[in-house]
Structures are given as structure tokens and as C-alpha cells.
Design an enzyme around this catalytic site. Structure first.
Site, PDB file in Angstrom:
ATOM      1  CG  ASP A 102      -0.195  -0.273   2.625  1.00 21.88           C
ATOM      2  OD1 ASP A 102       0.871   0.206   2.806  1.00 21.88           O
ATOM      3  OD2 ASP A 102      -0.843  -0.711   3.552  1.00 21.88           O
ATOM      4  CG  HIS A 117       4.714  -9.604  -0.646  1.00 20.68           C
ATOM      5  ND1 HIS A 117       3.783 -10.286   0.312  1.00 20.68           N
ATOM      6  CD2 HIS A 117       5.517 -10.709  -0.755  1.00 20.68           C
ATOM      7  CE1 HIS A 117       4.267 -11.203   1.056  1.00 20.68           C
ATOM      8  NE2 HIS A 117       5.239 -11.764   0.345  1.00 20.68           N
ATOM      9  CB  CYS A 125       4.729  -4.876 -20.204  1.00 23.11           C
ATOM     10  SG  CYS A 125       4.117  -5.434 -22.028  1.00 23.11           S
ATOM     11  CB  THR A 186       3.405 -10.279   9.508  1.00 20.83           C
ATOM     12  OG1 THR A 186       3.223 -11.475   8.775  1.00 20.83           O
ATOM     13  CG2 THR A 186       4.624 -10.610  10.470  1.00 20.83           C
ATOM     14  CB  SER A 187      -0.753 -14.150   9.881  1.00 18.91           C
ATOM     15  OG  SER A 187      -0.615 -14.237   8.480  1.00 18.91           O
ATOM     16  N   PRO A 212      -1.921  -8.435  17.917  1.00 15.72           N
ATOM     17  CG  PRO A 212      -4.075  -7.257  16.934  1.00 15.72           C
ATOM     18  CD  PRO A 212      -2.385  -7.522  16.863  1.00 15.72           C
ATOM     19  CB  ALA A 229       0.992  -2.011  14.595  1.00 12.87           C
TER      20      ALA A 229
HETATM   21  P1  OAD Z   1      -2.367 -11.409   7.292  1.00 12.70           P
HETATM   22  O1  OAD Z   1      -3.749 -10.744   7.213  1.00 12.70           O
HETATM   23  O2  OAD Z   1      -2.087 -12.732   7.126  1.00 12.70           O
HETATM   24  O3  OAD Z   1      -2.012 -11.288   9.098  1.00 12.70           O
HETATM   25  C1  OAD Z   1      -2.261  -9.807   9.561  1.00 12.70           C
HETATM   26  C2  OAD Z   1      -1.930 -10.095  11.075  1.00 12.70           C
HETATM   27  O4  OAD Z   1      -2.116  -8.673  11.446  1.00 12.70           O
HETATM   28  C3  OAD Z   1      -2.640 -10.859  11.877  1.00 12.70           C
HETATM   29  O5  OAD Z   1      -1.766 -11.846  12.537  1.00 12.70           O
HETATM   30  C4  OAD Z   1      -3.648 -10.076  12.767  1.00 12.70           C
HETATM   31  O6  OAD Z   1      -3.665 -10.587  13.954  1.00 12.70           O
HETATM   32  C5  OAD Z   1      -2.444  -8.899  12.735  1.00 12.70           C
HETATM   33  N1  OAD Z   1      -3.232  -7.702  13.220  1.00 12.70           N
HETATM   34  C6  OAD Z   1      -4.452  -7.093  12.982  1.00 12.70           C
HETATM   35  N2  OAD Z   1      -4.840  -6.050  13.348  1.00 12.70           N
HETATM   36  C7  OAD Z   1      -3.339  -5.590  13.806  1.00 12.70           C
HETATM   37  C8  OAD Z   1      -3.100  -4.336  14.321  1.00 12.70           C
HETATM   38  N3  OAD Z   1      -4.101  -3.356  14.660  1.00 12.70           N
HETATM   39  N4  OAD Z   1      -1.966  -4.132  14.710  1.00 12.70           N
HETATM   40  C9  OAD Z   1      -1.005  -5.396  14.538  1.00 12.70           C
HETATM   41  N5  OAD Z   1      -1.347  -6.487  14.079  1.00 12.70           N
HETATM   42  C10 OAD Z   1      -2.713  -6.702  13.648  1.00 12.70           C
HETATM   43  O7  OAD Z   1      -1.455 -10.286   6.668  1.00 12.70           O
HETATM   44  P2  OAD Z   1       0.345 -10.565   6.514  1.00 12.70           P
HETATM   45  O8  OAD Z   1       0.845 -11.477   7.411  1.00 12.70           O
HETATM   46  O9  OAD Z   1       0.736  -9.264   5.884  1.00 12.70           O
HETATM   47  O10 OAD Z   1       0.455 -11.604   0.093  1.00 12.70           O
HETATM   48  O11 OAD Z   1       0.017 -11.541   5.082  1.00 12.70           O
HETATM   49  C11 OAD Z   1       1.225 -11.813   4.479  1.00 12.70           C
HETATM   50  C12 OAD Z   1       0.809 -12.013   2.822  1.00 12.70           C
HETATM   51  O12 OAD Z   1      -0.269 -12.785   2.722  1.00 12.70           O
HETATM   52  C13 OAD Z   1       0.253 -10.682   2.133  1.00 12.70           C
HETATM   53  O13 OAD Z   1       1.415  -9.716   1.655  1.00 12.70           O
HETATM   54  C14 OAD Z   1      -0.426 -11.225   1.046  1.00 12.70           C
HETATM   55  C15 OAD Z   1      -1.220 -12.211   1.821  1.00 12.70           C
HETATM   56  O14 OAD Z   1      -1.620 -13.299   0.935  1.00 12.70           O
HETATM   57  C16 OAD Z   1       0.339 -11.641  -1.368  1.00 12.70           C
HETATM   58  O15 OAD Z   1      -0.635 -11.141  -1.765  1.00 12.70           O
HETATM   59  C17 OAD Z   1       1.193 -12.310  -2.003  1.00 12.70           C
END
Ligand code: OAD
Length: 255
Positions: A102, A117, A125, A186-187, A212, A229
Site C-alpha cells: 500500500d 511483495h 507489461c 503479520t500472521s 493482537p 501496532a
Molecule cells: P495477514 O492478514 O495474514 O495477517 C495480519 C496480521 O495482523 C494478523 O496476525 C493479525 O492478528 C494482525 N493484526 C490485525 N490487526 C492488527 C493491528 N492493529 N496491529 C497489529 N497487528 C494486527 O497479513 P500478512 O501477514 O501481511 O501476500 O500476510 C502476508 C501476505 O499474505 C500478504 O503480503 C499477502 C497475503 O496473501 C500476497 O498477496 C502475495
């Protein structure tokens, strides 16, 4: 939220690396991928975020990405992004690695976030004519390359694709060389990004998590803080500044 021992250890570090995920942008109103209400809760990623899905229905895939681009265009960086931008001035070597597409870290003032990513704002293209640029306005969906007329695709990394090699090399180097590694929002389920904190852990670095919810990393790291965060980073900045001002006073007194 953070023990004084952890704050002191972090404040003593010169080289710090951070990996962020969708949770960091949640407080800017951008939904995460996993969990209740997440993007992948409503839609199958295999139908949207793969080269096969794009080959089958580029218009459908582009419409989804364009809707996300419009959502992100309305969003503003939050306090979490701002604190991370400010950390560049606190540590002599600070590397921000993000899985987010973003660009809110850039908007908050981070100078060189490593985008593992890609970016929602980049287009590429499909025919490989070299067109690879930042494009905010798209006339038709799916958009066509202005040079060769082939399809343009979103400049993000899809499932089944490799990460941009330079970005990955730089991220790995930071994970190996840092003294402390922060994993925020991140998850920790998507590889290879999730391997970065594991590399830091393997080398005995101080690894801190802010989330969280519990993740597969939570039980392995030095400290896992259950908080959003924005609030955790606000508090972390406050604590680090207090330690730095005490340290400065002590240095001043010794002269
Ligand atoms: P996820 O959606 O898998 O995980 C988001 C994490 O953020 C979860 O562990 C939540 O508990 C946590 N969370 C939610 N609200 C929060 C807050 N206010 N503060 C801190 N943490 C919070 O997202 P990513 O780990 O970024 O890839 O996912 C990794 C990749 O999977 C992404 O880049 C994307 C996705 O598929 C592609 O599209 C290739």
C-alpha cells in the site's frame, strides 16, 4: 507493555530490522488478509492473486486490484507507520522490510522500505517490453501497455511467484546482520517473508513481536506483545526516548 530490560537491550542496538505485515495498516482502515473480515475470508486468493487467475480472467482480477487501489488512495498512514519512519533517526542502521503493497510506509516518511511483495501502484507489461512503472490512473480495465499493446498486470507478487531478487537479498542481509528484529502485524504464515524472523532467531538475535493475536512465532520470540501496532509502537517510542535521554545525561555527566 515492554519490560525495562527489553527496552534497554533494544536501545543499545545499532542495527535493527523490522518486518511488517497487513496488521500495521489495519489502523488506517485497510483490511488484513486472514482472520475474520479479512480479504481471504471473503474471496479465494487462488482466484485473484495467482498468474493462473490473471490468465483466466484479467478483467476480474484487475477490478479487484483497482478497488483495493481506490481504498488505499483514501487511506492515511497511522501512528505505527509514523513511529517506524522516525526509528530511522534512532538507530544507526535501520531496515524496514514490508509485505504490504500500500506504500503507507513511504507516505509516513520511511526512506527505503523494502517491498517484498511489490506495490499496488506499479504496473508491468505482460509481454516483457520493459514497461514497469508507477501508474495511479488507469483508463480501461484491464489496462493495456502504451508501448506494445499487451496486457498490463498489477506490480505485486502473486502466490507461486518468486520475490524481487534484490529486495529479498537486502532483506535477508538485514535479518542476518541485525542485532534486533521486530515482527509487526503479520500472521507469519507466508514464506519466504516468514523465514526472516526465523533467521534472526536462529542467530540468537533479540526478536520482538507485536500482534493482537498469537502467531506461530509468538512462543519462539524473546517477547510477544499482544497489542495493536499503533499503540505498541507509540509506547515503544516513548520508552526508547526515555532511555536515550538518560543515557545522554549520563554521557554528559562523565565528560
Ligand atoms: P495477514 O492478514 O495474514 O495477517 C495480519 C496480521 O495482523 C494478523 O496476525 C493479525 O492478528 C494482525 N493484526 C490485525 N490487526 C492488527 C493491528 N492493529 N496491529 C497489529 N497487528 C494486527 O497479513 P500478512 O501477514 O501481511 O501476500 O500476510 C502476508 C501476505 O499474505 C500478504 O503480503 C499477502 C497475503 O496473501 C500476497 O498477496 C502475495
Amino acid at each position: 507493555m515492554f519490560s525495562s530490560d527489553v527496552i534497554q537491550r533494544l536501545a543499545d542496538c545499532q542495527k535493527v530490522a523490522v518486518l511488517t505485515g497487513a496488521g500495521v495498516s489495519a489502523e488506517s482502515g485497510i483490511s488484513t488478509f486472514r482472520g475474520v473480515g479479512g480479504q481471504w475470508d471473503k474471496l479465494d486468493p487462488m482466484k485473484l492473486a495467482t498468474p493462473e487467475a490473471f490468465a483466466k480472467d484479467p478483467k476480474f482480477v484487475w477490478e479487484w486490484y483497482e478497488a483495493r487501489r481506490r481504498q488505499v488512495a483514501e487511506a492515511k498512514p497511522n501512528i505505527g507507520h509514523e513511529v517506524l519512519a522516525g526509528m530511522e533517526n534512532f538507530f544507526s542502521q535501520f531496515t524496514l522490510i514490508t509485505q504490504n503493497v500500500d506504500r503507507l510506509h513511504h507516505q509516513a516518511g520511511s526512506h527505503h522500505p523494502i517491498e517484498l511483495h511489490g506495490s499496488l501502484w506499479m504496473v508491468r507489461c505482460m509481454a516483457g517490453c520493459g514497461e514497469w512503472e508507477d501508474r495511479h490512473e488507469l483508463v480501461d480495465l484491464p489496462p493495456k501497455c502504451p508501448h506494445c499493446g499487451a496486457l498490463l498486470r498489477p506490480g505485486v507478487v502473486w502466490f507461486g511467484e518468486g520475490l524481487p531478487p534484490e529486495a529479498w537479498e537486502e532483506a535477508e542481509k538485514a535479518a542476518v546482520e541485525c542485532e534486533a528484529f521486530l515482527v509487526i502485524g503479520t500472521s507469519a504464515l507466508v514464506y519466504p517473508a516468514a523465514a526472516l524472523p526465523e533467521q534472526a532467531l536462529k542467530r540468537g538475535k533479540l526478536v520482538l513481536e507485536i500482534n493482537p493475536e498469537e502467531t506461530p512465532l509468538s512462543s519462539k520470540v524473546g517477547l510477544s506483545v499482544r497489542a495493536k501496532a499503533g499503540e505498541a509502537l507509540f509506547s515503544l517510542r516513548d520508552e526508547l526516548e526515555k532511555v536515550a535521554s538518560v543515557d545522554n545525561k549520563q554521557k554528559g555527566g562523565a565528560q
